[in-house]
Design a protein around this motif. Sequence first.
Motif, PDB file in Angstrom:
ATOM      1  N   GLU A  70       0.852  -6.561  -4.778  1.00  0.00           N
ATOM      2  CA  GLU A  70      -0.237  -5.768  -5.349  1.00  0.00           C
ATOM      3  C   GLU A  70      -0.438  -4.461  -4.589  1.00  0.00           C
ATOM      4  O   GLU A  70      -0.698  -3.421  -5.186  1.00  0.00           O
ATOM      5  N   LYS A  71      -0.328  -4.507  -3.275  1.00  0.00           N
ATOM      6  CA  LYS A  71      -0.479  -3.293  -2.469  1.00  0.00           C
ATOM      7  C   LYS A  71       0.654  -2.313  -2.783  1.00  0.00           C
ATOM      8  O   LYS A  71       0.427  -1.101  -2.915  1.00  0.00           O
ATOM      9  N   GLU A  74      -0.208  -0.763  -6.075  1.00  0.00           N
ATOM     10  CA  GLU A  74      -1.273   0.235  -5.921  1.00  0.00           C
ATOM     11  C   GLU A  74      -0.741   1.546  -5.367  1.00  0.00           C
ATOM     12  O   GLU A  74      -1.214   2.625  -5.747  1.00  0.00           O
ATOM     13  N   LYS A  75       0.242   1.469  -4.487  1.00  0.00           N
ATOM     14  CA  LYS A  75       0.803   2.661  -3.853  1.00  0.00           C
ATOM     15  C   LYS A  75       1.931   3.292  -4.676  1.00  0.00           C
ATOM     16  O   LYS A  75       2.503   4.290  -4.288  1.00  0.00           O
TER      17      LYS A  75
END
Length: 134
Positions: free
Chosen positions: A54-55, A58-59
């Motif tokens: 997920e990170k 997001e990036k």
Amino acid sequence: MEINRILSGVGLKCTRQRIQVMEILLKNSAPMTAENIYELTDDMSLSTVYRIAEKLFEKGIVSKHTIQDSDKFYYEISADKHRHYAICLECGRMRHISVCPVTSPAIDGFTVTGHKLEIYGYCDKCSDIIADKA
């Protein structure tokens, strides 16, 4: 791809676990669920894989896909170009479509910034199995 450069370029620390998830995604040509990634990790929990995926999404390092009527997300390293998939409704296999069938996404009164196309049906293997059952 230089994984450390990619991670640090978006402000993420280059942890062993993030590097391992990135390596797994880079080695696989098809999108993977967090469960698929987890099965290939050394000593990482499934929740850690989810958080990392997920990170990375997001990036903007990975893209995230869903399959119709499914609650699973599929992750893949974001390519320079967008990708489209044919998805088997029986086995869930995702097959990359090499050309974009959307030629002109212009819509009056709407600025198009991207699109996503998923085609659903049955792969050759599953079509044969379904035909044999009929």
